[in-house]
Scaffold this active site. Structure first.
Site: not given
Ligand SMILES: NC(=O)C1=CN([C@@H]2O[C@H](COP(=O)(O)OP(=O)(O)OC[C@H]3O[C@@H](n4cnc5c(N)ncnc54)[C@H](OP(=O)(O)O)[C@@H]3O)[C@@H](O)[C@H]2O)C=CC1
Ligand SMILES: CC(C)(CO)C(=O)C(=O)O
Length: 312
Positions: A11-14, A105, A192, A196, A262, A274
């Site tokens: 439960t992070g950014a995405l 990604n 994509k 990236n 990211s 990553e």
């Molecule tokens: N953010 C964006 O705008 C975009 C992201 N993506 C892709 O989405 C994916 C996720 O990215 P993003 O959301 O930015 O990353 P984040 O780091 O914000 O979110 C990942 C989450 O996973 C949690 N996590 C890690 N390990 C565990 C575990 N063992 N149990 C439970 N939770 C865990 C982390 O918690 P903790 O912080 O406590 O470690 C964190 O909150 C990536 O592959 C990224 O490339 C793709 C497009 C856009």
């Molecule tokens: C292309 C973008 C910004 C999402 O649109 C992304 O995938 C990233 O920041 O890793």
């Protein structure tokens, strides 16, 4: 069928953003957390979004998958650097014949999922989203949000549009997220990467935001030339990306608000990058097809060095 239930693995950014949007639309959502667990269990999620801020004071928060119910759709939204945990995290919460929706990604994640769970429908989603986690349980959605969905079949054979894709699209659209349904997931993953690979890689190596990489003539040319090499990689696996797509991606980035990618955020926070999912896997895929992606290999080697030094 009753309303579908969703699990958010990470439960992070995405995951926090899409999960909260689904819950706000009336669906049952269960969230797996790590360091934010206590905060989110007590106070819920805060979504600060360009489409309208909202809070969910109460959410189903967990720090252990064994306490979660099995859900119809499990969204994988960890960083790919944590995917080695999936053999433990996934099986307890996936329903027989349910859906695993990979919103990460990179390349070649779905075949790994297929080795962990069988009798599930694996769907990949490419998210055009700019979102950051700014504090525990607090997500800042800056821009975009659309998802392109494609179903996975062995060796990324193209599948057509499946019933599960349509159902998920309907849930997300009701939640205000626009969805594109695609017949060829491998093509979508390569497309994509056209974004990236240059921006994530160069933002770390050159310490720059997207707008900085676009305004300097030299980095603009470098971005474009890397995009062309991704197109060559796609072609080596039989997927054709039209020339016009490069223009679209350059234009998309020019119009984007100045953005720290990211991967750059991870680097600045000294978290693992990553690199394997975004650079290593496509490199190896093209190599298997007899094509050496030299410029991308050069980025890969530099990123491996920087990533290791950054965390040691
Ligand atoms: N953010 C964006 O705008 C975009 C992201 N993506 C892709 O989405 C994916 C996720 O990215 P993003 O959301 O930015 O990353 P984040 O780091 O914000 O979110 C990942 C989450 O996973 C949690 N996590 C890690 N390990 C565990 C575990 N063992 N149990 C439970 N939770 C865990 C982390 O918690 P903790 O912080 O406590 O470690 C964190 O909150 C990536 O592959 C990224 O490339 C793709 C497009 C856009
Ligand atoms: C292309 C973008 C910004 C999402 O649109 C992304 O995938 C990233 O920041 O890793």
């Amino acid at each position: 069928m009753d309303k579908r239930t969703y699990a958010i693995l990470g439960t992070g950014a995405l995951g926090g953003f899409y999960g909260a949007k689904l819950q706000k639309s009336g669906l049952e959502v269960h969230y797996l957390l790590k360091s934010d667990y206590q905060q989110v269990r007590e106070n819920g999620l805060i979504i600060q979004s360009k489409d309208g801020d909202f809070t969910l004071p109460q959410v189903n928060a967990y720090n252990d998958v064994n306490k979660m119910p099995q859900c119809d759709v499990v969204i994988i939204s960890l960083k790919t650097t944590q995917n080695q945990l999936l053999p433990d995290l996934l099986p307890p919460i996936v329903k027989n014949n349910g859906v695993v929706l990979v919103l990460q990604n990179g390349m070649d994640i779905e075949p790994e999922i297929a080795k962990i769970v069988d009798n599930v429908n694996i769907i990949g989603g490419l998210c055009f989203l700019c979102s950051n986690k700014v504090a525990p349980g607090h997500i800042h959605h800056l821009d975009y949000g659309q998802i392109s969905l494609g179903a996975y079949a062995s060796n990324y054979q193209s599948t057509g549009i499946t019933k599960q894709m349509e159902e998920i699209a309907s849930d997300f659209e009701k939640a205000g997220i626009s969805i594109e349904l695609l017949e060829d997931l491998l093509l979508a993953r390569w497309k994509k990467l056209v974004w990236n690979i240059p921006y994530n890689g160069l933002s770390v190596i050159l310490d720059g935001r997207t707008d900085e990489l676009m305004t300097d003539i030299h980095t603009h040319q470098l971005v474009e030339s890397l995009m062309r090499e991704v197109v060559v990689g796609a072609k080596s696996t039989g997927r054709i990306i039209p020339e016009s797509f490069i223009e679209t991606m350059l234009d998309y980035t020019l119009k984007m608000k100045p953005y720290r990618t990211s991967m750059k955020i991870d680097f600045d926070e000294k978290r693992p990058l990553e690199v394997e999912a975004i650079f290593g896997n496509p490199l190896r895929k093209a190599e298997l097809a007899g094509v050496n992606l030299q410029q991308i290999r050069c980025l890969y080697q530099q990123l491996k060095f920087l990533d290791m030094r950054n965390r040691s």
